[in-house]
Scaffold this motif. Structure first.
Motif, PDB file in Angstrom:
ATOM      1  N   GLU A 126       0.835  -1.212   0.000  1.00 45.76           N
ATOM      2  CA  GLU A 126       0.000   0.000   0.000  1.00 45.76           C
ATOM      3  C   GLU A 126       0.868   1.260   0.000  1.00 45.76           C
ATOM      4  OE1 GLU A 126      -0.679  -2.318   2.879  1.00 45.76           O
ATOM      5  OE2 GLU A 126      -1.711  -3.431   1.298  1.00 45.76           O
ATOM      6  N   SER A 127       1.980   1.233   0.746  1.00 44.86           N
ATOM      7  CA  SER A 127       2.884   2.386   0.795  1.00 44.86           C
ATOM      8  C   SER A 127       3.513   2.643  -0.569  1.00 44.86           C
ATOM      9  CB  SER A 127       3.989   2.166   1.827  1.00 44.86           C
ATOM     10  OG  SER A 127       3.451   1.939   3.093  1.00 44.86           O
ATOM     11  N   ASP A 136       2.270   1.642  -3.497  1.00 49.33           N
ATOM     12  CA  ASP A 136       1.194   2.070  -4.401  1.00 49.33           C
ATOM     13  C   ASP A 136       0.867   3.542  -4.206  1.00 49.33           C
ATOM     14  OD1 ASP A 136       1.012  -0.442  -5.517  1.00 49.33           O
ATOM     15  OD2 ASP A 136      -0.713  -1.061  -4.319  1.00 49.33           O
ATOM     16  N   LEU A 137       0.901   4.006  -2.956  1.00 51.64           N
ATOM     17  CA  LEU A 137       0.625   5.416  -2.664  1.00 51.64           C
ATOM     18  C   LEU A 137       1.680   6.317  -3.308  1.00 51.64           C
ATOM     19  CD1 LEU A 137      -1.207   7.405  -1.140  1.00 51.64           C
ATOM     20  CD2 LEU A 137       0.362   7.183   0.809  1.00 51.64           C
ATOM     21  N   VAL A 138       2.950   5.936  -3.184  1.00 56.62           N
ATOM     22  CA  VAL A 138       4.038   6.701  -3.811  1.00 56.62           C
ATOM     23  C   VAL A 138       3.838   6.730  -5.329  1.00 56.62           C
ATOM     24  CG1 VAL A 138       6.521   6.675  -4.366  1.00 56.62           C
ATOM     25  CG2 VAL A 138       5.752   6.321  -1.997  1.00 56.62           C
ATOM     26  N   ARG A 177       1.061   6.309  -7.116  1.00 56.63           N
ATOM     27  CA  ARG A 177      -0.093   7.148  -7.477  1.00 56.63           C
ATOM     28  C   ARG A 177       0.221   8.634  -7.337  1.00 56.63           C
ATOM     29  NH1 ARG A 177      -3.046   3.408  -4.583  1.00 56.63           N
ATOM     30  NH2 ARG A 177      -3.329   4.862  -2.851  1.00 56.63           N
ATOM     31  N   GLU A 178       0.876   8.986  -6.228  1.00 53.51           N
ATOM     32  CA  GLU A 178       1.191  10.390  -5.972  1.00 53.51           C
ATOM     33  C   GLU A 178       2.130  10.967  -7.037  1.00 53.51           C
ATOM     34  OE1 GLU A 178       3.625  12.728  -2.623  1.00 53.51           O
ATOM     35  OE2 GLU A 178       2.011  11.462  -1.816  1.00 53.51           O
ATOM     36  N   THR A 194      11.131   5.961  -3.878  1.00 53.60           N
ATOM     37  CA  THR A 194      10.543   7.188  -4.435  1.00 53.60           C
ATOM     38  C   THR A 194      11.506   7.856  -5.403  1.00 53.60           C
ATOM     39  OG1 THR A 194       9.254   7.498  -2.408  1.00 53.60           O
ATOM     40  CG2 THR A 194       9.546   9.431  -3.820  1.00 53.60           C
TER      41      THR A 194
END
Length: 150
Positions: free
Chosen positions: A4-5, A7-9, A11-12, A72
């Motif tokens: 999830e972490s 995927d969040l990076v 998407r952002e 990232t």
């Protein structure tokens, strides 16, 4: 690291960059080098290799504590390739270079373009952390150029 972490990076950064590139997360790079990511022009796809990114982070920082930041930075760099307006022309030029020096300079330019994009995309990233990654990423290209006769 929780998916999830990651995927969040993803998407952002996709949202921030406006990129429409496809993203794949895989565990291992299918080659002999420790490549954290790869951009394919033909399919407009960035593939990120989790174990290699973790290994790079460990090699450079002796810890996986900042893995998410490292991930990232690597992803931003690969987005830099995906969004590089010069990439196709530079890649074509690589095929026609007459000298090894021209090839090295062109390869370095491709990498520098991607890093410049990544730096703009991540203005809040720890500068010392990011510069260390960039320095080590570009070092082999710069060393190869220094070995070439002038």
């Amino acid at each position: 690291m929780k998916k999830e972490s990651l995927d969040l990076v993803v998407r952002e950064l996709l949202e921030r960059s406006g990129s429409l590139v496809d993203i794949k997360l895989e565990s291992h790079f299918p080659g002999n080098r420790i490549a954290g990511g790869k951009y394919s022009m033909g399919t407009h796809t960035v593939t990120l290799y989790m174990e290699e990114i973790k290994n790079q982070c460990l090699q450079l920082f002796s810890s996986a504590e900042r893995f998410l930041d490292y991930f990232t930075v690597v992803f931003a760099h690969e987005l830099g390739h995906a969004e590089d307006q010069e990439l196709e022309e530079l890649a074509n030029y690589l095929d026609t270079c007459l000298t090894e020096q021209e090839r090295c300079l062109t390869a370095l330019k491709i990498e520098e373009n991607a890093w410049a994009f990544a730096e703009k995309l991540l203005p809040d990233m720890d500068k010392v952390f990011m510069q260390k990654i960039i320095y080590h990423s570009l070092k082999p290209y710069r060393e190869q150029l220094q070995m070439e006769p002038a």
